[in-house]
Scaffold this motif. Structure first.
Motif, PDB file in Angstrom:
ATOM      1  N   UNK A 102       0.832  -1.204   0.000  1.00 19.29           N
ATOM      2  CA  UNK A 102       0.000   0.000   0.000  1.00 19.29           C
ATOM      3  C   UNK A 102       0.868   1.257   0.000  1.00 19.29           C
ATOM      4  N   UNK A 103       1.926   1.255   0.810  1.00 18.23           N
ATOM      5  CA  UNK A 103       2.804   2.418   0.893  1.00 18.23           C
ATOM      6  C   UNK A 103       3.522   2.673  -0.425  1.00 18.23           C
ATOM      7  N   UNK A 104       3.921   1.602  -1.113  1.00 18.09           N
ATOM      8  CA  UNK A 104       4.547   1.754  -2.430  1.00 18.09           C
ATOM      9  C   UNK A 104       3.566   2.388  -3.418  1.00 18.09           C
ATOM     10  N   UNK A 105       2.318   1.944  -3.389  1.00 16.59           N
ATOM     11  CA  UNK A 105       1.300   2.515  -4.273  1.00 16.59           C
ATOM     12  C   UNK A 105       1.074   3.989  -3.947  1.00 16.59           C
ATOM     13  N   UNK A 106       1.013   4.295  -2.645  1.00 17.09           N
ATOM     14  CA  UNK A 106       0.840   5.685  -2.222  1.00 17.09           C
ATOM     15  C   UNK A 106       1.994   6.544  -2.726  1.00 17.09           C
ATOM     16  N   UNK A 107       3.195   6.015  -2.632  1.00 15.62           N
ATOM     17  CA  UNK A 107       4.357   6.756  -3.118  1.00 15.62           C
ATOM     18  C   UNK A 107       4.261   7.048  -4.601  1.00 15.62           C
ATOM     19  N   UNK A 108       3.946   6.033  -5.392  1.00 16.11           N
ATOM     20  CA  UNK A 108       3.885   6.211  -6.841  1.00 16.11           C
ATOM     21  C   UNK A 108       2.790   7.204  -7.242  1.00 16.11           C
ATOM     22  N   UNK A 109       1.593   7.024  -6.684  1.00 14.40           N
ATOM     23  CA  UNK A 109       0.490   7.915  -7.022  1.00 14.40           C
ATOM     24  C   UNK A 109       0.738   9.331  -6.511  1.00 14.40           C
ATOM     25  N   UNK A 110       1.219   9.427  -5.280  1.00 12.11           N
ATOM     26  CA  UNK A 110       1.436  10.744  -4.692  1.00 12.11           C
ATOM     27  C   UNK A 110       2.577  11.505  -5.328  1.00 12.11           C
ATOM     28  N   UNK A 111       3.666  10.822  -5.628  1.00 14.20           N
ATOM     29  CA  UNK A 111       4.838  11.476  -6.195  1.00 14.20           C
ATOM     30  C   UNK A 111       4.530  12.036  -7.580  1.00 14.20           C
ATOM     31  N   UNK A 112       3.984  11.192  -8.443  1.00 13.14           N
ATOM     32  CA  UNK A 112       3.732  11.632  -9.816  1.00 13.14           C
ATOM     33  C   UNK A 112       2.472  12.498  -9.914  1.00 13.14           C
ATOM     34  N   UNK A 113       1.451  12.189  -9.109  1.00  5.57           N
ATOM     35  CA  UNK A 113       0.235  12.994  -9.128  1.00  5.57           C
ATOM     36  C   UNK A 113       0.480  14.419  -8.664  1.00  5.57           C
ATOM     37  N   UNK A 114       1.169  14.563  -7.538  1.00  4.78           N
ATOM     38  CA  UNK A 114       1.467  15.900  -7.038  1.00  4.78           C
ATOM     39  C   UNK A 114       2.485  16.616  -7.923  1.00  4.78           C
ATOM     40  N   UNK A 115       3.367  15.844  -8.555  1.00  2.00           N
ATOM     41  CA  UNK A 115       4.300  16.448  -9.496  1.00  2.00           C
ATOM     42  C   UNK A 115       3.565  17.091 -10.657  1.00  2.00           C
TER      43      UNK A 115
END
Length: 343
Positions: A43-56
């Motif tokens: 879950x944390x890996x998914x959060x990282x991927x979505x959050x990093x690129x989404x907020x970028x």
């Protein structure tokens, strides 16, 4: 699950009640041997991927592709806060996988501080935005004349400075130590045991309770005003912010509940606190990627957005609120102008 397997820089309840290494008599299971922990890593890996690129993407669009307005100033600051948090998630993921802290004392203190910086900056910005919306509805003419990007930028800087100040305790009390030949990053309140309760309560009141009350008051006033003016259809631009606020509190409430329960950990089942703090911490992290998702799918009709490109969808969602608010302010200004000969 033992006391050493579920502290990954979010919670208090790790080694706070242990003062001597000799207290440890049984070896601990690794995270990869625990099903719940493995799921939370995924879950944390998914959060990282979505959050990093989404907020970028939000930072790129609102910061470089759109005209700078008060609304884009709010969104850009929120995205920067969430992006910063997501950028440090791989360190916590590595800590979870290896069950050992290998990044040194400074990163132990710094990554924890970043987490609380994200928490406080996000909620303070949501409070400011709620007040801004309330003032825009109650005093539309004044808001149209005085609501500027410069003033919004000053408020953003103030929110960040206040968040930095409230995040500073992590730099003081976060330490690393060795237990059972394992280096860990933990909170050490042994020099001042009362600080544990003081910090937990201050974070709950300043970062959750008081902001919640302010936001509820602001949005209650907005709804009453819209209904009294028979302009309930104009509440559409507030759906995005309402969803952002709801997501923030849903994500953060479990974390705060279990942190407060942990203050009297001897009264509760250790397994329940362990799972609760892990899940609560993951929900808190999930807030960092929900914001850009809500920007896209809450602003316009989903079918219309689905036909457009990703960048176009995000730009329309971010810009819609400002356009609709402006139309509402213009209509309200005309009404107020007819009622007054001097503004």
């Amino acid at each position: 699950m033992d006391v050493f397997n579920w502290e990954y820089d979010y919670n208090y309840y790790s080694y706070d009640n242990i003062t001597e290494p000799e207290q440890i008599t049984q070896p601990s299971r690794t995270c990869l041997q625990n099903g719940t922990c493995v799921c939370l890593i995924v879950v944390t890996v998914i959060i990282f991927l979505l959050g990093f690129f989404g907020n970028g993407l939000v930072i790129w669009i609102s910061g470089f592709k759109m005209k700078k307005t008060v609304n884009t100033t709010w969104y850009l600051s929120l995205a920067i806060s969430d992006f910063l948090f997501c950028a440090f998630l791989p360190i916590n993921i590595a800590f979870m996988v290896m069950d050992e802290w290998i990044f040194g004392l400074f990163m132990c203190k710094f990554t924890s501080s970043v987490m609380f910086l994200n928490m406080f900056s996000s909620i303070f910005l949501l409070v400011i935005i709620s007040i801004d919306r309330c003032v825009s509805v109650m005093f539309p003419v004044w808001a149209q004349n005085h609501r500027t990007v410069q003033k919004a930028s000053v408020m953003v800087v103030f929110a960040w400075l206040l968040a930095i100040g409230l995040s500073f305790p992590s730099m003081i009390y976060r330490e690393i130590g060795t237990f059972m030949d394992r280096t860990v990053c933990f909170n050490n309140y042994t020099s001042n045991p009362n600080m544990h309760q003081i910090i937990a309560m201050s974070r709950f009141t300043a970062g959750f309770l008081h902001p919640f009350i302010i936001i509820i008051i602001c949005y209650s006033i907005i709804i009453l005003k819209l209904r009294s003016n028979r302009m309930i259809k104009s509440s559409k631009p507030f759906k995005v912010m309402s969803a952002l606020i709801a997501a923030f509190f849903i994500c953060w409430l479990p974390y705060h509940v279990f942190v407060l329960l942990e203050l009297n950990h001897h009264k509760y089942d250790h397994e329940i606190l362990a799972v609760g703090l892990r899940v609560g911490s993951s929900l808190a992290a999930a807030n960092s990627f929900l914001n850009p998702v809500l920007y896209v799918f809450m602003g316009n009709d989903f079918k219309q957005k689905f036909k457009s490109s990703i960048l176009s969808k995000m730009e329309k969602a971010i810009g819609e609120e400002g356009h609709t608010i402006s139309r509402y302010l213009s209509r309200s200004s005309s009404v107020d102008a007819r009622a007054s000969t001097h503004i």
